[in-house]
Design an enzyme around this catalytic site. Structure first.
Site, PDB file in Angstrom:
ATOM      1  CG  HIS A   1      -5.207   2.504   3.865  1.00 42.76           C
ATOM      2  ND1 HIS A   1      -4.695   1.256   3.578  1.00 42.76           N
ATOM      3  CD2 HIS A   1      -4.517   3.373   3.087  1.00 42.76           C
ATOM      4  CE1 HIS A   1      -3.740   1.356   2.668  1.00 42.76           C
ATOM      5  NE2 HIS A   1      -3.617   2.642   2.348  1.00 42.76           N
TER       6      HIS A   1
ATOM      7  CG  ASN B   1      -0.890  -1.743   1.477  1.00 34.68           C
ATOM      8  OD1 ASN B   1      -1.931  -1.534   2.076  1.00 34.68           O
ATOM      9  ND2 ASN B   1      -0.288  -0.803   0.790  1.00 34.68           N
TER      10      ASN B   1
ATOM     11  CD  GLN C   1      -2.971  -0.370  -1.959  1.00 34.59           C
ATOM     12  OE1 GLN C   1      -3.901  -1.121  -1.869  1.00 34.59           O
ATOM     13  NE2 GLN C   1      -2.485   0.266  -0.917  1.00 34.59           N
TER      14      GLN C   1
ATOM     15  CD  GLU D   1      -0.989   7.250  -1.029  1.00 37.78           C
ATOM     16  OE1 GLU D   1      -0.736   8.453  -0.819  1.00 37.78           O
ATOM     17  OE2 GLU D   1      -0.482   6.337  -0.350  1.00 37.78           O
TER      18      GLU D   1
END
Length: 192
Positions: free
Chosen positions: A9, A15, A21, A84
């Protein structure tokens, strides 16, 4: 031959700040939207894709929607298997904050993180499943850095003892006669 393009992504505010995250649902920032647009432009010029699949997290869905709008391909499937790694208690923290809170050996403490092996197993299971059910197709998958990297390490350990996956990079895997090969790794030439 089945061809799978794995795309991380676009960049998010977390980030940029160096925050973990994981499964926290953080949206793209403006730079991330531009990155997604740039890879969409690149994909439109380079090759045709048949299917677009994304993780269920909003940063991946938004990236996939931007890419899809460029190449004329809607999202065909949202799949939790390519979300993720769950980072447990470290989500929302920087390395500096983790060291301050848990010490420099924080990685050795049980903080509710999903195990790397579990992440790589679900990534490999996903790839094998999607390649089997879409044999001969060209499939784009928008996912996340740890998921892509750990999956590559499990799938092709000789080639990938370590990995690093940049935002909106593309990695291309080909599967032919039950053999996986990496044709392109972590390519970001569309960002230059």
């Amino acid at each position: 031959m089945t061809r799978i393009g794995l795309i991380r992504h676009g960049i998010t505010e977390w980030n940029s700040l160096g925050k973990a995250q994981g499964v926290s649902d953080i949206p793209l920032n403006e730079t991330g939207r531009k990155q997604a647009s740039d890879i969409g432009d690149r994909l439109l010029l380079e090759e045709r894709w048949d299917i677009l699949i994304t993780s269920d997290l909003s940063r991946a869905i938004e990236t996939a929607n931007i890419i899809g709008s460029k190449i004329g391909l809607p999202i065909s499937h949202i799949d939790k298997r390519v979300r993720e790694i769950n980072c447990g208690e470290i989500e929302g923290t920087t390395e500096e904050q983790r060291i301050k809170k848990w010490g420099s050996e924080w990685r050795n403490i049980e903080l509710g993180m999903e195990k790397f092996e579990d992440v790589s197993n679900r990534g490999v299971d996903f790839l094998n499943d999607i390649a089997c059910t879409n044999e001969g197709k060209r499939i784009l998958v928008v996912s996340h850095g740890a998921l892509i990297g750990l999956t590559l390490q499990k799938l092709l350990p000789q080639k990938f003892p370590q990995t690093y996956i940049d935002n909106t990079s593309i990695t291309i895997l080909n599967k032919k006669e039950d053999k996986w090969k990496c044709a392109l790794y972590n390519c970001t030439r569309h960002l230059n």
